[in-house]
Design a protein around this motif. Structure first.
Motif, PDB file in Angstrom:
ATOM      1  N   VAL A  20      17.205 -16.611  16.094  1.00 20.70           N
ATOM      2  CA  VAL A  20      18.174 -17.359  15.296  1.00 20.70           C
ATOM      3  C   VAL A  20      19.040 -18.179  16.241  1.00 20.70           C
ATOM      4  N   VAL A  21      19.213 -19.444  15.922  1.00 18.34           N
ATOM      5  CA  VAL A  21      20.078 -20.331  16.708  1.00 18.34           C
ATOM      6  C   VAL A  21      21.367 -20.519  15.916  1.00 18.34           C
ATOM      7  N   TRP A  22      22.525 -20.248  16.540  1.00 13.66           N
ATOM      8  CA  TRP A  22      23.837 -20.349  15.902  1.00 13.66           C
ATOM      9  C   TRP A  22      24.599 -21.514  16.519  1.00 13.66           C
ATOM     10  N   VAL A  23      25.292 -22.298  15.692  1.00 10.37           N
ATOM     11  CA  VAL A  23      26.111 -23.411  16.178  1.00 10.37           C
ATOM     12  C   VAL A  23      27.323 -23.587  15.254  1.00 10.37           C
ATOM     13  N   THR A  24      28.239 -24.450  15.652  1.00 12.55           N
ATOM     14  CA  THR A  24      29.395 -24.746  14.803  1.00 12.55           C
ATOM     15  C   THR A  24      29.351 -26.169  14.257  1.00 12.55           C
ATOM     16  N   ALA A  25      28.232 -26.878  14.454  1.00 13.95           N
ATOM     17  CA  ALA A  25      28.055 -28.224  13.895  1.00 13.95           C
ATOM     18  C   ALA A  25      26.600 -28.376  13.473  1.00 13.95           C
ATOM     19  N   GLU A  26      26.374 -28.830  12.256  1.00  8.82           N
ATOM     20  CA  GLU A  26      25.015 -28.870  11.729  1.00  8.82           C
ATOM     21  C   GLU A  26      24.164 -30.008  12.286  1.00  8.82           C
ATOM     22  N   ALA A  27      24.740 -31.161  12.578  1.00  5.77           N
ATOM     23  CA  ALA A  27      23.953 -32.306  13.049  1.00  5.77           C
ATOM     24  C   ALA A  27      23.263 -32.041  14.393  1.00  5.77           C
ATOM     25  N   PRO A  28      23.943 -31.478  15.402  1.00  8.72           N
ATOM     26  CA  PRO A  28      23.233 -31.178  16.652  1.00  8.72           C
ATOM     27  C   PRO A  28      22.115 -30.159  16.470  1.00  8.72           C
ATOM     28  N   LEU A  29      22.319 -29.184  15.590  1.00  8.18           N
ATOM     29  CA  LEU A  29      21.269 -28.195  15.337  1.00  8.18           C
ATOM     30  C   LEU A  29      20.066 -28.850  14.671  1.00  8.18           C
ATOM     31  N   ALA A  30      20.311 -29.739  13.726  1.00  8.39           N
ATOM     32  CA  ALA A  30      19.219 -30.461  13.069  1.00  8.39           C
ATOM     33  C   ALA A  30      18.472 -31.337  14.067  1.00  8.39           C
ATOM     34  N   SER A  31      19.191 -31.975  14.956  1.00  8.14           N
ATOM     35  CA  SER A  31      18.562 -32.808  15.977  1.00  8.14           C
ATOM     36  C   SER A  31      17.734 -31.957  16.931  1.00  8.14           C
ATOM     37  N   TYR A  32      18.271 -30.826  17.348  1.00  9.54           N
ATOM     38  CA  TYR A  32      17.567 -29.905  18.237  1.00  9.54           C
ATOM     39  C   TYR A  32      16.278 -29.402  17.596  1.00  9.54           C
ATOM     40  N   SER A  33      16.322 -29.151  16.294  1.00 11.15           N
ATOM     41  CA  SER A  33      15.174 -28.602  15.566  1.00 11.15           C
ATOM     42  C   SER A  33      14.262 -29.673  14.987  1.00 11.15           C
ATOM     43  N   HIS A  34      14.630 -30.943  15.142  1.00  7.24           N
ATOM     44  CA  HIS A  34      13.855 -32.063  14.601  1.00  7.24           C
ATOM     45  C   HIS A  34      13.683 -31.940  13.086  1.00  7.24           C
ATOM     46  N   THR A  35      14.767 -31.633  12.380  1.00 11.41           N
ATOM     47  CA  THR A  35      14.707 -31.522  10.927  1.00 11.41           C
ATOM     48  C   THR A  35      15.251 -32.788  10.277  1.00 11.41           C
ATOM     49  N   LEU A  36      14.846 -33.002   9.048  1.00 16.94           N
ATOM     50  CA  LEU A  36      15.258 -34.176   8.286  1.00 16.94           C
ATOM     51  C   LEU A  36      16.407 -33.822   7.353  1.00 16.94           C
ATOM     52  N   GLU A  96      34.194 -31.588  -6.879  1.00 18.46           N
ATOM     53  CA  GLU A  96      34.946 -30.371  -7.156  1.00 18.46           C
ATOM     54  C   GLU A  96      34.067 -29.191  -7.563  1.00 18.46           C
ATOM     55  N   VAL A  97      32.785 -29.238  -7.212  1.00 20.53           N
ATOM     56  CA  VAL A  97      31.869 -28.125  -7.459  1.00 20.53           C
ATOM     57  C   VAL A  97      31.117 -27.856  -6.166  1.00 20.53           C
ATOM     58  N   GLU A  98      30.994 -26.589  -5.796  1.00 22.11           N
ATOM     59  CA  GLU A  98      30.265 -26.227  -4.585  1.00 22.11           C
ATOM     60  C   GLU A  98      28.772 -26.407  -4.829  1.00 22.11           C
ATOM     61  N   VAL A  99      28.156 -27.354  -4.144  1.00 19.25           N
ATOM     62  CA  VAL A  99      26.739 -27.640  -4.358  1.00 19.25           C
ATOM     63  C   VAL A  99      25.851 -27.126  -3.225  1.00 19.25           C
ATOM     64  N   LEU A 100      26.444 -26.727  -2.116  1.00 21.75           N
ATOM     65  CA  LEU A 100      25.626 -26.334  -0.973  1.00 21.75           C
ATOM     66  C   LEU A 100      24.970 -24.964  -1.139  1.00 21.75           C
ATOM     67  N   ALA A 101      25.671 -23.996  -1.677  1.00 24.10           N
ATOM     68  CA  ALA A 101      25.123 -22.654  -1.916  1.00 24.10           C
ATOM     69  C   ALA A 101      24.426 -22.087  -0.680  1.00 24.10           C
ATOM     70  N   GLY A 102      25.062 -22.176   0.473  1.00 22.66           N
ATOM     71  CA  GLY A 102      24.496 -21.632   1.705  1.00 22.66           C
ATOM     72  C   GLY A 102      23.601 -22.590   2.457  1.00 22.66           C
ATOM     73  N   GLN A 103      23.258 -23.717   1.854  1.00 21.10           N
ATOM     74  CA  GLN A 103      22.438 -24.710   2.532  1.00 21.10           C
ATOM     75  C   GLN A 103      23.340 -25.718   3.234  1.00 21.10           C
ATOM     76  N   SER A 104      22.747 -26.514   4.087  1.00 22.05           N
ATOM     77  CA  SER A 104      23.513 -27.600   4.696  1.00 22.05           C
ATOM     78  C   SER A 104      22.868 -28.913   4.287  1.00 22.05           C
ATOM     79  N   HIS A 105      23.282 -29.979   4.899  1.00 17.38           N
ATOM     80  CA  HIS A 105      22.735 -31.289   4.581  1.00 17.38           C
ATOM     81  C   HIS A 105      21.391 -31.541   5.254  1.00 17.38           C
ATOM     82  N   PHE A 106      20.873 -30.542   5.979  1.00 17.92           N
ATOM     83  CA  PHE A 106      19.590 -30.672   6.670  1.00 17.92           C
ATOM     84  C   PHE A 106      18.659 -29.541   6.264  1.00 17.92           C
TER      85      PHE A 106
END
Length: 71
Positions: free
Chosen positions: A22-38, A52-62
């Motif tokens: 498991v790779v842990w970070v405090t910013a999602e964009a560098p992790l997505a870049s490191y993992s080559h995710t879209l 005003e509604v939580e849409v992520l439900a544990g997911q991120s933008h990547f």
């Protein structure tokens, strides 16, 4: 295993499975870049169209990147 988030919600912790580790970070964009995710287009569109509604439900933008909710 014990996972702790930031109770105040000041620092979001993101994670992604890379094989058997498991790779842990405090910013999602560098992790997505490191993992080559879209970007996850469904999550992005939901974030732009729903307010005003939580849409992520544990997911991120990547794809494949998750976050630990506060508390």
């Amino acid at each position: 295993m014990r996972i702790a988030g930031d109770q105040a919600g000041g620092v979001t912790v993101y994670w992604r499975m890379e094989g058997e580790r498991v790779v842990w970070v405090t910013a999602e964009a560098p992790l997505a870049s490191y993992s080559h995710t879209l970007p996850d287009l469904a999550v992005l569109l939901a974030g732009f169209s729903v307010r005003e509604v939580e849409v992520l439900a544990g997911q991120s933008h990547f794809e494949g990147v998750r976050w630990v909710p506060p508390g």
